[in-house]
Design an enzyme around this catalytic site. Structure first.
Site, PDB file in Angstrom:
ATOM      1  N   ARG A 165       0.823  -1.229   0.000  1.00  0.00           N
ATOM      2  CA  ARG A 165       0.000   0.000   0.000  1.00  0.00           C
ATOM      3  C   ARG A 165       0.852   1.273   0.000  1.00  0.00           C
ATOM      4  O   ARG A 165       0.523   2.263   0.651  1.00  0.00           O
ATOM      5  CB  ARG A 165      -0.938   0.038   1.216  1.00  0.00           C
ATOM      6  N   SER A 238     -10.959   1.508   3.654  1.00  0.00           N
ATOM      7  CA  SER A 238     -10.243   1.282   4.921  1.00  0.00           C
ATOM      8  C   SER A 238      -9.654   2.611   5.398  1.00  0.00           C
ATOM      9  O   SER A 238      -8.951   3.271   4.639  1.00  0.00           O
ATOM     10  CB  SER A 238      -9.092   0.299   4.720  1.00  0.00           C
ATOM     11  N   GLU A 334      -4.810   5.540   6.441  1.00  0.00           N
ATOM     12  CA  GLU A 334      -4.502   5.220   5.039  1.00  0.00           C
ATOM     13  C   GLU A 334      -4.761   6.388   4.070  1.00  0.00           C
ATOM     14  O   GLU A 334      -3.905   6.701   3.243  1.00  0.00           O
ATOM     15  CB  GLU A 334      -5.286   3.985   4.590  1.00  0.00           C
TER      16      GLU A 334
HETATM   17  P1  FAD Z   1      -7.857  10.016  -5.037  1.00  0.00           P
HETATM   18  O1  FAD Z   1      -8.576   9.723  -3.763  1.00  0.00           O
HETATM   19  O2  FAD Z   1      -8.393  11.073  -5.905  1.00  0.00           O
HETATM   20  O3  FAD Z   1      -6.339  10.305  -4.709  1.00  0.00           O
HETATM   21  C1  FAD Z   1      -5.604   9.458  -3.860  1.00  0.00           C
HETATM   22  C2  FAD Z   1      -4.142   9.924  -3.873  1.00  0.00           C
HETATM   23  O4  FAD Z   1      -3.579   9.710  -5.166  1.00  0.00           O
HETATM   24  C3  FAD Z   1      -4.011  11.412  -3.606  1.00  0.00           C
HETATM   25  O5  FAD Z   1      -2.827  11.609  -2.873  1.00  0.00           O
HETATM   26  C4  FAD Z   1      -3.881  12.015  -4.984  1.00  0.00           C
HETATM   27  O6  FAD Z   1      -3.176  13.241  -4.987  1.00  0.00           O
HETATM   28  C5  FAD Z   1      -3.092  10.939  -5.717  1.00  0.00           C
HETATM   29  N1  FAD Z   1      -3.348  10.919  -7.164  1.00  0.00           N
HETATM   30  C6  FAD Z   1      -4.532  10.649  -7.779  1.00  0.00           C
HETATM   31  N2  FAD Z   1      -4.380  10.656  -9.114  1.00  0.00           N
HETATM   32  C7  FAD Z   1      -3.086  10.964  -9.354  1.00  0.00           C
HETATM   33  C8  FAD Z   1      -2.317  11.142 -10.539  1.00  0.00           C
HETATM   34  N3  FAD Z   1      -2.840  11.003 -11.760  1.00  0.00           N
HETATM   35  N4  FAD Z   1      -0.996  11.459 -10.408  1.00  0.00           N
HETATM   36  C9  FAD Z   1      -0.432  11.592  -9.186  1.00  0.00           C
HETATM   37  N5  FAD Z   1      -1.119  11.451  -8.038  1.00  0.00           N
HETATM   38  C10 FAD Z   1      -2.420  11.139  -8.109  1.00  0.00           C
HETATM   39  N6  FAD Z   1      -7.884   0.699  -1.947  1.00  0.00           N
HETATM   40  C11 FAD Z   1      -7.211  -0.470  -2.085  1.00  0.00           C
HETATM   41  O7  FAD Z   1      -5.967  -0.461  -2.224  1.00  0.00           O
HETATM   42  N7  FAD Z   1      -7.860  -1.664  -2.068  1.00  0.00           N
HETATM   43  C12 FAD Z   1      -9.197  -1.753  -1.946  1.00  0.00           C
HETATM   44  O8  FAD Z   1      -9.751  -2.851  -1.959  1.00  0.00           O
HETATM   45  C13 FAD Z   1      -9.941  -0.539  -1.783  1.00  0.00           C
HETATM   46  N8  FAD Z   1     -11.280  -0.565  -1.603  1.00  0.00           N
HETATM   47  C14 FAD Z   1     -11.970   0.597  -1.422  1.00  0.00           C
HETATM   48  C15 FAD Z   1     -13.359   0.537  -1.205  1.00  0.00           C
HETATM   49  C16 FAD Z   1     -14.078   1.711  -1.020  1.00  0.00           C
HETATM   50  C17 FAD Z   1     -15.580   1.621  -0.802  1.00  0.00           C
HETATM   51  C18 FAD Z   1     -13.432   2.959  -1.080  1.00  0.00           C
HETATM   52  C19 FAD Z   1     -14.214   4.239  -0.923  1.00  0.00           C
HETATM   53  C20 FAD Z   1     -12.050   3.032  -1.274  1.00  0.00           C
HETATM   54  C21 FAD Z   1     -11.315   1.852  -1.438  1.00  0.00           C
HETATM   55  N9  FAD Z   1      -9.919   1.869  -1.634  1.00  0.00           N
HETATM   56  C22 FAD Z   1      -9.225   0.694  -1.804  1.00  0.00           C
HETATM   57  C23 FAD Z   1      -9.192   3.146  -1.635  1.00  0.00           C
HETATM   58  C24 FAD Z   1      -9.196   3.834  -3.037  1.00  0.00           C
HETATM   59  O9  FAD Z   1     -10.254   3.370  -3.823  1.00  0.00           O
HETATM   60  C25 FAD Z   1      -7.898   3.609  -3.805  1.00  0.00           C
HETATM   61  O10 FAD Z   1      -6.798   4.070  -3.064  1.00  0.00           O
HETATM   62  C26 FAD Z   1      -7.904   4.308  -5.171  1.00  0.00           C
HETATM   63  O11 FAD Z   1      -6.755   3.967  -5.894  1.00  0.00           O
HETATM   64  C27 FAD Z   1      -7.996   5.837  -5.063  1.00  0.00           C
HETATM   65  O12 FAD Z   1      -8.242   6.331  -6.358  1.00  0.00           O
HETATM   66  P2  FAD Z   1      -8.779   7.801  -6.611  1.00  0.00           P
HETATM   67  O13 FAD Z   1      -8.713   8.065  -8.057  1.00  0.00           O
HETATM   68  O14 FAD Z   1     -10.111   7.957  -5.978  1.00  0.00           O
HETATM   69  O15 FAD Z   1      -7.678   8.661  -5.856  1.00  0.00           O
HETATM   70  P1  NAP Z   2     -10.867  -9.873   5.115  1.00  0.00           P
HETATM   71  O1  NAP Z   2     -10.895 -10.864   4.018  1.00  0.00           O
HETATM   72  O2  NAP Z   2     -11.941  -9.875   6.164  1.00  0.00           O
HETATM   73  O3  NAP Z   2      -9.466  -9.932   5.836  1.00  0.00           O
HETATM   74  C1  NAP Z   2      -9.174  -9.065   6.943  1.00  0.00           C
HETATM   75  C2  NAP Z   2      -7.736  -8.640   6.811  1.00  0.00           C
HETATM   76  O4  NAP Z   2      -6.930  -9.791   6.868  1.00  0.00           O
HETATM   77  C3  NAP Z   2      -7.507  -7.982   5.484  1.00  0.00           C
HETATM   78  O5  NAP Z   2      -7.241  -6.637   5.728  1.00  0.00           O
HETATM   79  C4  NAP Z   2      -6.382  -8.742   4.832  1.00  0.00           C
HETATM   80  O6  NAP Z   2      -5.224  -7.975   4.607  1.00  0.00           O
HETATM   81  C5  NAP Z   2      -5.990  -9.804   5.829  1.00  0.00           C
HETATM   82  N1  NAP Z   2      -5.993 -11.140   5.178  1.00  0.00           N
HETATM   83  C6  NAP Z   2      -7.063 -11.951   4.972  1.00  0.00           C
HETATM   84  N2  NAP Z   2      -6.661 -13.116   4.413  1.00  0.00           N
HETATM   85  C7  NAP Z   2      -5.318 -13.023   4.252  1.00  0.00           C
HETATM   86  C8  NAP Z   2      -4.338 -13.909   3.720  1.00  0.00           C
HETATM   87  N3  NAP Z   2      -4.650 -15.130   3.269  1.00  0.00           N
HETATM   88  N4  NAP Z   2      -3.065 -13.474   3.692  1.00  0.00           N
HETATM   89  C9  NAP Z   2      -2.733 -12.254   4.131  1.00  0.00           C
HETATM   90  N5  NAP Z   2      -3.617 -11.374   4.652  1.00  0.00           N
HETATM   91  C10 NAP Z   2      -4.891 -11.757   4.723  1.00  0.00           C
HETATM   92  O7  NAP Z   2     -10.794  -8.389   4.463  1.00  0.00           O
HETATM   93  P2  NAP Z   2     -11.940  -7.447   3.924  1.00  0.00           P
HETATM   94  O8  NAP Z   2     -12.053  -6.291   4.822  1.00  0.00           O
HETATM   95  O9  NAP Z   2     -13.167  -8.237   3.571  1.00  0.00           O
HETATM   96  O10 NAP Z   2     -11.281  -6.932   2.572  1.00  0.00           O
HETATM   97  C11 NAP Z   2     -11.028  -7.829   1.522  1.00  0.00           C
HETATM   98  C12 NAP Z   2      -9.884  -7.297   0.690  1.00  0.00           C
HETATM   99  O11 NAP Z   2     -10.248  -6.041   0.127  1.00  0.00           O
HETATM  100  C13 NAP Z   2      -8.617  -7.063   1.506  1.00  0.00           C
HETATM  101  O12 NAP Z   2      -7.524  -7.446   0.717  1.00  0.00           O
HETATM  102  C14 NAP Z   2      -8.615  -5.564   1.742  1.00  0.00           C
HETATM  103  O13 NAP Z   2      -7.296  -5.027   1.799  1.00  0.00           O
HETATM  104  C15 NAP Z   2      -9.336  -5.042   0.501  1.00  0.00           C
HETATM  105  N6  NAP Z   2     -10.021  -3.768   0.813  1.00  0.00           N
HETATM  106  C16 NAP Z   2      -9.257  -2.646   0.918  1.00  0.00           C
HETATM  107  C17 NAP Z   2      -9.856  -1.419   1.194  1.00  0.00           C
HETATM  108  C18 NAP Z   2      -9.035  -0.150   1.255  1.00  0.00           C
HETATM  109  O14 NAP Z   2      -9.621   0.916   1.281  1.00  0.00           O
HETATM  110  N7  NAP Z   2      -7.717  -0.225   1.284  1.00  0.00           N
HETATM  111  C19 NAP Z   2     -11.232  -1.342   1.386  1.00  0.00           C
HETATM  112  C20 NAP Z   2     -11.956  -2.523   1.297  1.00  0.00           C
HETATM  113  C21 NAP Z   2     -11.346  -3.740   1.008  1.00  0.00           C
HETATM  114  P3  NAP Z   2      -4.985  -7.021   3.332  1.00  0.00           P
HETATM  115  O15 NAP Z   2      -5.824  -5.811   3.594  1.00  0.00           O
HETATM  116  O16 NAP Z   2      -3.532  -6.756   3.429  1.00  0.00           O
HETATM  117  O17 NAP Z   2      -5.383  -7.742   2.107  1.00  0.00           O
END
Ligand code: FAD
Ligand code: NAP
Length: 339
Positions: A165, A238, A334
């Protein structure tokens, strides 16, 4: 021709719906418009914020600079050797459009990353990940404009310094505007079923019968069951990173909490599930004055009251302090906070 706007409402441009305004705002749909906007900000000494889909940010207050909203669109594909296909997508394209584009062609690689909101340009920033797959695993290269002088630069995998991340671009906030990204997808089956939920889903399906669309559908079903749609309940996914702790700290915690959820890392450290810690601390579903912890996923802070960023951050701080008091573990936020 670039259109510069002033005093623009940012609340609709953030999935957390925190109210704020931008002193200056430009929606750029071509490389030239991005270059013009950067030159304008440089000349006037405006601070810069690059905006994608606004799904990983918190507006803490008004932004007294330029919000450069990335709107360059487009996806293209070309065959590469050994059954691979190179897909190039522009930074303002929605991530889901790219996932759907690859699924429609039966390509493997992005199926576990379906339904992650946001744009292509933001995907490398925090090396988006879900269900055992990270963006970097399919990444080839990207191009980006260097903010200080407008030079167009190319970054291969090593140059991006991807980690969990995180990437060079997150650390070096706003040194580069990402313009496009090239990914390498496979025509050969590569299902990743390392997450228990996914493995369970397909326990009765022979591996050879799986398609990328099957996996994407399963991931979509699990995500929809757990995660609030920001259109219904404002949130930014998250709110905290999963903390990494030493083996010693994990053992000490497990002696107190035998049901602790943790994952061993190759380094010998452990990743703790932050959602488990928040749930165990009794905060799942808890809310206070319009901000709360989501009832189905404790890692998501929700803002149904569309409260200001400062109030959301105060709630996050309260949550993190409770976790630190109870478990001795520090949670890091995050999303990126502006200004
Ligand atoms: P923004 O929120 O607009 O920006 C995020 C950052 O990136 C900011 O710092 C911005 O300045 C920078 N940025 C954006 N575009 C550019 C560009 N072109 N050049 C340089 N910098 C830039 N994240 C995960 O990793 N895994 C998930 O499973 C996940 N699930 C999510 C579920 C939900 C319901 C929500 C709301 C969010 C989730 N996220 C998840 C977080 C988010 O969706 C990601 O981080 C996504 O990549 C953000 O994209 P954005 O375009 O909305 O970025
Ligand atoms: P989950 O499956 O309930 O698992 C809870 C946590 O345990 C997760 O955060 C995941 O880490 C970790 N995990 C589960 N199984 C694993 C494995 N086999 N090995 C290593 N780590 C493991 O998670 P959830 O909340 O439903 O989300 C599912 C996936 O979507 C996750 O990968 C999560 O990161 C992603 N997600 C991300 C965001 C975001 O905003 N960043 C939002 C929603 C969902 P990791 O998070 O490192 O995968």
């Amino acid at each position: 021709m670039m259109l510069m706007q002033h005093d623009v409402d940012l609340q609709p441009l953030c999935t957390l719906a925190t109210p704020a305004k931008a002193a200056h705002y430009c929606y750029a749909t071509t490389l030239i418009e991005v270059q013009e906007a950067l030159a304008c900000a440089r000349m006037r000494g405006w601070p810069l914020m690059i905006l994608g889909g606004g799904s990983n940010i918190v507006w803490r207050a008004d932004f007294e600079g330029l919000v450069l909203h990335m709107g360059i669109r487009g996806i293209s594909a070309r065959a590469a050797d050994q059954g691979y296909v190179l897909v190039q997508a522009s930074a303002g394209e929605s991530w889901q459009q790219v996932v759907d584009f690859t699924l429609a062609q039966g390509l493997w690689g992005l199926e576990n990353l379906t339904l992650i909101p946001g744009t292509v340009g933001a995907a490398p920033i925090q090396n988006i990940g879900a269900y055992g797959v990270e963006f970097e695993q399919n990444f080839v290269e990207l191009s980006a404009l260097r903010v200080e002088d407008g030079a167009l630069c190319r970054f291969d995998h090593a140059a991006c310094h991807f980690t969990y991340r995180d990437s060079l671009f997150k650390k070096d906030g706003h040194a580069y505007v990402i313009i496009d990204v090239t990914l390498k997808l496979s025509q050969k089956a590569k299902p990743v079923l390392s997450y228990a939920g996914l493995a369970d889903f397909f326990k009765d399906t022979p591996i050879e019968a799986l398609t990328p669309q099957h996996l994407a559908d399963a991931v979509a079903q699990m995500r929809r069951a757990k995660l609030p749609d920001p259109k219904d309940i404002p949130n930014t996914g998250s709110f905290f990173h999963n903390p990494i702790v030493s083996g010693e700290q994990e053992r000490e915690l497990r002696s107190r909490y035998p049901d602790l959820v943790s994952y061993a890392l190759p380094s010998g450290q452990f990743k703790l599930a932050a959602a488990w810690l928040i749930d165990k601390a009794g905060l799942k579903g808890y809310s206070d004055k319009g901000v709360g912890v989501h009832a189905h996923q404790a890692l998501v802070i929700v803002n149904p009251g569309k409260k200001p960023g400062r109030e959301v951050l105060a709630f996050a701080q309260f949550t993190a302090q409770k976790i630190e008091r109870e478990f001795g573990v520090r949670l890091a936020i995050e999303p990126q906070i502006y200004p």
